[in-house]
Scaffold this motif. Structure first.
Motif, mmCIF file in Angstrom:
data_model
loop_
_atom_site.group_PDB
_atom_site.id
_atom_site.type_symbol
_atom_site.label_atom_id
_atom_site.label_comp_id
_atom_site.label_asym_id
_atom_site.label_seq_id
_atom_site.Cartn_x
_atom_site.Cartn_y
_atom_site.Cartn_z
ATOM 1 N N GLY A 1 13.394 7.423 6.337
ATOM 2 C CA GLY A 1 13.003 6.785 5.091
ATOM 3 C C GLY A 1 11.511 6.888 4.871
ATOM 4 O O GLY A 1 10.731 6.920 5.824
ATOM 5 N N LEU A 2 11.133 6.973 3.616
ATOM 6 C CA LEU A 2 9.735 6.891 3.213
ATOM 7 C C LEU A 2 9.505 5.443 2.806
ATOM 8 O O LEU A 2 10.191 4.923 1.923
ATOM 9 C CB LEU A 2 9.460 7.823 2.021
ATOM 10 C CG LEU A 2 8.071 7.739 1.407
ATOM 11 C CD1 LEU A 2 7.006 8.175 2.407
ATOM 12 C CD2 LEU A 2 7.992 8.582 0.137
ATOM 13 N N GLU A 3 8.564 4.789 3.482
ATOM 14 C CA GLU A 3 8.285 3.378 3.216
ATOM 15 C C GLU A 3 6.882 3.265 2.613
ATOM 16 O O GLU A 3 5.898 3.589 3.266
ATOM 17 C CB GLU A 3 8.384 2.575 4.516
ATOM 18 C CG GLU A 3 9.762 2.683 5.140
ATOM 19 C CD GLU A 3 9.856 2.113 6.551
ATOM 20 O OE1 GLU A 3 10.991 1.884 6.990
ATOM 21 O OE2 GLU A 3 8.816 1.911 7.216
ATOM 22 N N ILE A 4 6.826 2.824 1.361
ATOM 23 C CA ILE A 4 5.562 2.753 0.618
ATOM 24 C C ILE A 4 5.150 1.289 0.497
ATOM 25 O O ILE A 4 5.912 0.464 -0.025
ATOM 26 C CB ILE A 4 5.712 3.401 -0.772
ATOM 27 C CG1 ILE A 4 6.149 4.867 -0.613
ATOM 28 C CG2 ILE A 4 4.408 3.295 -1.560
ATOM 29 C CD1 ILE A 4 6.556 5.543 -1.904
ATOM 30 N N ASN A 5 3.954 0.973 0.985
ATOM 31 C CA ASN A 5 3.509 -0.425 1.031
ATOM 32 C C ASN A 5 3.490 -1.088 -0.340
ATOM 33 O O ASN A 5 3.963 -2.208 -0.496
ATOM 34 C CB ASN A 5 2.139 -0.520 1.713
ATOM 35 C CG ASN A 5 2.239 -0.180 3.188
ATOM 36 O OD1 ASN A 5 3.254 -0.418 3.833
ATOM 37 N ND2 ASN A 5 1.194 0.410 3.733
ATOM 38 N N ALA A 6 2.955 -0.407 -1.362
ATOM 39 C CA ALA A 6 2.842 -1.001 -2.697
ATOM 40 C C ALA A 6 4.207 -1.225 -3.355
ATOM 41 O O ALA A 6 4.312 -1.976 -4.320
ATOM 42 C CB ALA A 6 1.972 -0.122 -3.594
ATOM 43 N N LEU A 7 5.234 -0.582 -2.821
ATOM 44 C CA LEU A 7 6.592 -0.742 -3.367
ATOM 45 C C LEU A 7 7.457 -1.585 -2.426
ATOM 46 O O LEU A 7 8.689 -1.460 -2.412
ATOM 47 C CB LEU A 7 7.239 0.635 -3.595
ATOM 48 C CG LEU A 7 6.494 1.587 -4.537
ATOM 49 C CD1 LEU A 7 7.240 2.908 -4.671
ATOM 50 C CD2 LEU A 7 6.265 0.955 -5.904
ATOM 51 N N ASP A 8 6.814 -2.433 -1.639
ATOM 52 C CA ASP A 8 7.508 -3.327 -0.699
ATOM 53 C C ASP A 8 8.436 -2.575 0.252
ATOM 54 O O ASP A 8 9.545 -3.033 0.549
ATOM 55 C CB ASP A 8 8.293 -4.411 -1.449
ATOM 56 C CG ASP A 8 7.378 -5.322 -2.252
ATOM 57 O OD1 ASP A 8 6.286 -5.644 -1.758
ATOM 58 O OD2 ASP A 8 7.764 -5.701 -3.378
ATOM 59 N N SER B 1 -3.337 1.085 -6.641
ATOM 60 C CA SER B 1 -4.475 1.664 -5.908
ATOM 61 C C SER B 1 -4.095 1.882 -4.438
ATOM 62 O O SER B 1 -4.596 2.798 -3.801
ATOM 63 C CB SER B 1 -5.705 0.777 -6.026
ATOM 64 O OG SER B 1 -5.404 -0.523 -5.552
ATOM 65 N N ASP B 2 -3.223 1.033 -3.909
ATOM 66 C CA ASP B 2 -2.764 1.197 -2.520
ATOM 67 C C ASP B 2 -1.650 2.236 -2.509
ATOM 68 O O ASP B 2 -0.559 2.002 -3.027
ATOM 69 C CB ASP B 2 -2.247 -0.133 -1.965
ATOM 70 C CG ASP B 2 -1.713 -0.013 -0.538
ATOM 71 O OD1 ASP B 2 -1.849 1.069 0.081
ATOM 72 O OD2 ASP B 2 -1.150 -1.004 -0.044
ATOM 73 N N ARG B 3 -1.926 3.385 -1.936
ATOM 74 C CA ARG B 3 -0.939 4.462 -1.894
ATOM 75 C C ARG B 3 -0.503 4.755 -0.452
ATOM 76 O O ARG B 3 0.062 5.799 -0.162
ATOM 77 C CB ARG B 3 -1.496 5.704 -2.580
ATOM 78 C CG ARG B 3 -1.837 5.413 -4.062
ATOM 79 C CD ARG B 3 -2.356 6.602 -4.779
ATOM 80 N NE ARG B 3 -1.332 7.549 -5.150
ATOM 81 C CZ ARG B 3 -0.576 7.494 -6.246
ATOM 82 N NH1 ARG B 3 -0.720 6.494 -7.090
ATOM 83 N NH2 ARG B 3 0.308 8.431 -6.495
ATOM 84 N N SER B 4 -0.790 3.806 0.446
ATOM 85 C CA SER B 4 -0.434 3.997 1.857
ATOM 86 C C SER B 4 1.083 3.953 2.030
ATOM 87 O O SER B 4 1.793 3.228 1.336
ATOM 88 C CB SER B 4 -1.103 2.934 2.727
ATOM 89 O OG SER B 4 -0.682 1.634 2.349
ATOM 90 N N GLY C 1 0.507 7.768 6.450
ATOM 91 C CA GLY C 1 -0.196 8.618 5.496
ATOM 92 C C GLY C 1 -0.337 7.945 4.147
ATOM 93 O O GLY C 1 -0.279 6.724 4.042
ATOM 94 N N ASP C 2 -0.508 8.780 3.126
ATOM 95 C CA ASP C 2 -0.680 8.300 1.752
ATOM 96 C C ASP C 2 0.122 9.171 0.803
ATOM 97 O O ASP C 2 0.360 10.356 1.071
ATOM 98 C CB ASP C 2 -2.156 8.377 1.330
ATOM 99 C CG ASP C 2 -3.015 7.404 2.106
ATOM 100 O OD1 ASP C 2 -2.880 6.193 1.877
ATOM 101 O OD2 ASP C 2 -3.815 7.868 2.950
ATOM 102 N N PHE D 1 3.283 13.696 0.244
ATOM 103 C CA PHE D 1 2.879 12.899 1.409
ATOM 104 C C PHE D 1 1.788 13.613 2.196
ATOM 105 O O PHE D 1 1.999 14.713 2.700
ATOM 106 C CB PHE D 1 4.073 12.635 2.322
ATOM 107 C CG PHE D 1 3.747 11.744 3.500
ATOM 108 C CD1 PHE D 1 3.722 10.366 3.360
ATOM 109 C CD2 PHE D 1 3.464 12.287 4.740
ATOM 110 C CE1 PHE D 1 3.409 9.542 4.437
ATOM 111 C CE2 PHE D 1 3.153 11.476 5.827
ATOM 112 C CZ PHE D 1 3.125 10.101 5.678
ATOM 113 N N LYS D 2 0.617 12.969 2.278
ATOM 114 C CA LYS D 2 -0.507 13.509 3.054
ATOM 115 C C LYS D 2 -0.658 12.653 4.305
ATOM 116 O O LYS D 2 -0.985 11.456 4.210
ATOM 117 C CB LYS D 2 -1.788 13.483 2.220
ATOM 118 C CG LYS D 2 -3.001 14.052 2.935
ATOM 119 C CD LYS D 2 -4.218 14.125 2.031
ATOM 120 C CE LYS D 2 -4.721 12.819 1.564
ATOM 121 N NZ LYS D 2 -5.454 11.999 2.492
ATOM 122 N N PRO D 3 -0.396 13.232 5.486
ATOM 123 C CA PRO D 3 -0.495 12.443 6.716
ATOM 124 C C PRO D 3 -1.938 12.031 7.009
ATOM 125 O O PRO D 3 -2.887 12.754 6.666
ATOM 126 C CB PRO D 3 0.044 13.383 7.797
ATOM 127 C CG PRO D 3 -0.037 14.753 7.232
ATOM 128 C CD PRO D 3 0.018 14.618 5.738
#
Length: 192
Positions: A71-78, A110-113, A137-138, A155-157
Motif C-alpha cells: 500500500g501507498l500510505e500518504i500522511n496528508a490523506l490519513d 503542502s505535506d506530500r510525505s 518518500g514524497d 513517488f520520489k524516495p
C-alpha cells in the motif's frame, strides 16, 4: 533448487521477485501451479490480505508460497490509499486513474510525505511467518519516468532526486519497500 510459488497475478511483481531470488529459489507463478482463479483480498489491512492470499494457496494447492500486499500510505490523506491502493480510483484497478486521484487529492496539500509498505506472508509446509518493508518518500506534483508500475512515476524516495519510475530495476530493488521485505523473506527462507 527449491521451488516456491509467489501468489500474485501481477506479472510486474513476479518479474521483480524472480530477479531478486534468482539462483536461490525457482519462483513459480500461480498459473504454473494450476491456480487460475482470483485470490481473495477481503481484509482491512495489508497484513490480513497478504495472509489470506498465501493461506488460500496453501489450503487449495498444498504448495509452499508467499504472498504480498502493498500500500501507498500518504500522511496528508490519513494513510490513504493504503490497503485500497490498487483500486483507489475504482474497481478497474487503473494505475493512471489511481495516480490522477492522488494528485488531485493532494493539490492543496503542502505535506506530500508518504511511504510504500509491503507485507509478505510466507507459508512453508503449513507454517506461517510475516515480514515487511517500508520505503519513505514524497509524492511529486506530476508524473516523471517511464519505468516501474503502479504509483512509481509520482513517488520520489527519500534521499533521491528521481522517482521509482526513473531509476533502474536493480537500484529500485535495493531501496524499495518490496526489496526490503524480500531481503527479510530471503533471511527467513535460509533458516528453513
Amino acid at each position: 533448487m527449491n521451488k516456491i510459488c509467489f501468489a500474485t497475478n501481477n506479472p510486474n511483481k513476479l518479474k521483480e521477485i524472480q530477479r531478486q531470488l534468482e539462483g536461490q529459489y525457482q519462483v513459480v507463478s500461480l498459473k504454473e501451479i494450476g491456480c487460475n482463479e482470483e485470490l481473495p483480498e477481503t481484509q482491512e489491512t495489508l497484513e490480513g490480505n497478504s495472509a489470506q492470499k498465501a493461506q488460500y494457496v496453501w489450503d487449495n494447492y498444498q504448495v509452499s508460497c508467499f504472498a504480498d500486499d502493498t500500500g501507498l500510505e500518504i500522511n496528508a490523506l490519513d494513510g490513504a490509499p493504503g490497503v485500497y491502493s490498487a483500486r483507489y480510483a475504482g474497481p478497474q484497478r487503473s494505475s493512471d486513474d489511481n495516480m490522477n486521484l492522488v494528485l488531485e487529492n493532494l493539490k492543496t496539500q503542502s505535506d506530500r510525505s508518504a511511504r510504500f509498505r509491503t507485507v509478505i506472508t510466507l507459508v512453508w509446509n503449513g507454517e506461517i511467518q510475516q515480514v515487511d518493508g517500508i520505503a519513505e518518500g514524497d509524492i511529486i506534483k506530476e508524473r516523471t519516468g517511464d519505468d516501474g508500475f503502479g504509483y512509481d512515476p509520482i513517488f520520489k524516495p527519500t534521499g533521491y532526486t528521481k522517482t521509482f519510475a526513473q531509476i533502474s530495476a536493480d537500484e529500485k530493488n535495493k531501496i524499495s519497500h518490496r526489496g526490503k521485505a524480500v531481503e527479510k523473506l530471503i533471511t527467513l527462507l535460509k533458516k528453513l
